[in-house]
Design an enzyme around this catalytic site. Structure first.
Site, PDB file in Angstrom:
ATOM      1  CG  HIS A 180      -1.988   1.014   1.202  1.00 25.84           C
ATOM      2  ND1 HIS A 180      -3.152   0.866   0.465  1.00 25.84           N
ATOM      3  CD2 HIS A 180      -2.094   2.217   1.830  1.00 25.84           C
ATOM      4  CE1 HIS A 180      -3.932   1.917   0.652  1.00 25.84           C
ATOM      5  NE2 HIS A 180      -3.313   2.765   1.465  1.00 25.84           N
ATOM      6  CG  ASP A 221      -1.066   5.647   2.562  1.00 25.60           C
ATOM      7  OD1 ASP A 221      -2.234   5.577   2.141  1.00 25.60           O
ATOM      8  OD2 ASP A 221      -0.628   4.934   3.481  1.00 25.60           O
ATOM      9  CG  MET A 234      -0.866  11.484   2.204  1.00 21.39           C
ATOM     10  SD  MET A 234      -0.787  11.583   4.007  1.00 21.39           S
ATOM     11  CE  MET A 234      -1.002   9.858   4.450  1.00 21.39           C
ATOM     12  CG  MET A 284     -10.286   6.802   4.389  1.00 20.42           C
ATOM     13  SD  MET A 284      -8.679   6.007   4.155  1.00 20.42           S
ATOM     14  CE  MET A 284      -7.762   6.619   5.585  1.00 20.42           C
ATOM     15  CG  ASP A 295      -5.810   3.075   4.884  1.00 15.76           C
ATOM     16  OD1 ASP A 295      -5.134   2.946   5.918  1.00 15.76           O
ATOM     17  OD2 ASP A 295      -5.431   3.746   3.904  1.00 15.76           O
TER      18      ASP A 295
END
Length: 218
Positions: free
Chosen positions: A32, A34, A36, A136, A174
């Site tokens: 995974h 991420d 941002m 989420m 998540d």
């Protein structure tokens, strides 16, 4: 579906991302990633150049989670860089279905993410166009937050809709996924699990993945 365990690189040492990938090779299903942008969420992490570079360091499928503004502009680049699954936020996309079609045309699976404060019901009708629904279980933007069990109501709603429609859609969770929370998420209907600190905070990340998988299949 068989549970998917996806360790989050957000909890790994950013100076040793290739080592972090190697540490879970053979025990994780996806990696995974991420992304941002310091706009959609307040944090700033890795971007496309790092993903391209890391793609050459591991053959684990990349589960890219875009917590960014204007995903319609940037998401296709991650598919073209070899991401297996590219997930963008419903709150940020101008045309979620159109972007899903673009991602699939570029060779990636398409995922739709729903943040903590966003209801899932308005997006259920879009699920036939997606391969993954990411719910989420914290507020998007920072790792290490506490799991919010009240978010599992969304998972249950989504699972009922997916099952009723016989859709082939993964329901991914998540945020705060660990030994003491993954069973509840699986019982609610999740079948893909992002785990950061629970994996990369463990002495043996590979064993942590195996343990999480066993708990999710009870």
């Amino acid at each position: 579906m068989t549970p998917i365990i996806a360790p989050s690189l957000l909890a790994a040492d950013f100076s040793r991302l290739a080592d972090a990938a190697a540490a879970v090779h053979g025990s994780a299903d996806w990696l995974h990633v991420d992304v941002m942008d310091n706009h959609f969420v307040p944090n700033l992490t890795i971007g496309l150049p790092v993903v391209r570079s890391l793609r050459g360091a591991t053959d684990l499928p990349f589960d890219v989670h875009l917590m960014i503004e204007a995903p319609d502009r940037w998401a296709p680049g991650y598919a073209e860089a070899g991401a297996y699954n590219v997930t963008f936020h419903a709150e940020a996309a101008a045309d979620p279905v159109g972007l899903a079609k673009t991602l699939r045309s570029a060779g990636a699976l398409a995922g739709l993410a729903i943040d903590r404060d966003t209801p899932v019901e308005p997006y259920l009708e879009l699920l036939p166009h997606f391969d993954t629904l990411l719910i989420m279980t914290i507020k998007a933007g920072f790792g290490g937050q506490r799991f919010m069990p009240e978010m599992l109501a969304k998972v249950r709603t989504a699972r009922q809709h997916v099952n009723a429609g016989h859709l082939q859609v993964r329901i991914e969770v998540d945020g705060g996924i660990a030994d003491d929370t993954i069973e509840a998420a699986a019982t609610a209907g999740a079948d893909a699990f992002v785990a950061g600190t629970a994996v990369y905070g463990a002495a043996d990340p590979a064993e942590a993945c195996r343990r999480l998988r066993a708990l999710a299949t009870r």
